[in-house]
Design an enzyme around this catalytic site. Structure first.
Site, PDB file in Angstrom:
ATOM      1  CB  CYS A 163       0.322   1.356   0.393  1.00 31.63           C
ATOM      2  SG  CYS A 163       1.625   2.340   1.149  1.00 31.63           S
ATOM      3  CE1 TYR A 164       0.212   6.197   4.676  1.00 28.77           C
ATOM      4  CE2 TYR A 164      -2.040   6.701   5.277  1.00 28.77           C
ATOM      5  CZ  TYR A 164      -0.747   6.419   5.648  1.00 28.77           C
ATOM      6  OH  TYR A 164      -0.395   6.344   6.973  1.00 28.77           O
TER       7      TYR A 164
END
Length: 231
Positions: free
Chosen positions: A59-60
């Site tokens: 997840c960024y």
């Protein structure tokens, strides 16, 4: 169990059912503790001036949160690498069929922090390099762990550092991090930028990403800065 993607509602209220699921369903996905990743045997030799690096590690939101607290980093953009521009939107990438990976584009000053030192942070605290096509609760090829060198110098350093870490066997399981060719970067939605800064009480941030930022401060104090680099 709540579906994986339904645990992330940027800018929206969190359904009560999901809040209950956070503690019941989100056990760590075989995650290792942060690692004191060693200095690179082969450091980067970079010309003066700002440089760009791209990393994919789940997840960024969390990746952005970690790299935004590094000295020498002037910008961190959340987005997608590895696929076509036409498919580079959040919902389509989330299907796991486009070839993209959630990633970050880091702009940095090599006079203050070099590419090989960014690699130390990436492997040490920003992601778990032993998780294949997933990161913590998020599953799918869009959450793969990858280095995306831009130019021959980054490629040389990335290959050498990955080989160095594999030989040291610092993790309980094998490293699965890939080195992928540079195929472009596509920024994600505006509401996903600076997400941890704007949503510090979001349950996903509290459950998964606060610990990463704390680990950065503890593990690499020489590069830590308290301010969040905002775009």
């Amino acid at each position: 169990m709540i579906a994986r993607r339904s645990l992330r509602w940027p800018g929206a209220a969190i359904p009560a059912l999901a809040l209950l699921a956070l503690s019941a369903c989100l056990a760590p996905a075989h995650a290792d503790a942060p690692v004191q990743a060693p200095a690179a045997v082969i450091p980067a030799h970079e010309a003066p001036g700002l440089k760009t690096a791209v990393f994919a590690g789940g997840c960024y939101w969390g990746m952005e949160a970690v790299f935004s607290h590094l000295k020498g980093v002037t910008s961190v953009v959340s987005g997608f690498e590895g696929g076509r521009a036409a498919d580079a939107d959040y919902e389509t990438v989330s299907t796991g069929t486009t070839g993209h990976a959630e990633s970050i584009r880091v702009t940095y000053d090599p006079a203050r922090i070099r590419y090989d030192q960014l690699l130390q942070v990436f492997f040490g605290v920003a992601s778990d390099p032993t998780q294949l096509n997933r990161q913590e609760p998020d599953e799918g090829p869009q959450y793969r762990n990858a280095l995306v060198p831009i130019g021959p110098e980054q490629a040389r350093v990335a290959r050498a550092y990955l080989a160095q870490l594999k030989a040291l066997k610092l993790w309980k399981r094998p490293i699965v991090t890939r080195i992928e060719p540079w195929r472009g970067f596509y920024p994600g939605p505006a509401e996903h930028q600076d997400f941890a800064f704007r949503n510090p009480r979001h349950p996903y941030i509290l459950r998964w990403d606060v610990a990463r930022v704390e680990a950065l401060q503890r593990t690499f104090p020489q590069w830590w800065k308290p301010d969040f680099t905002r775009n």
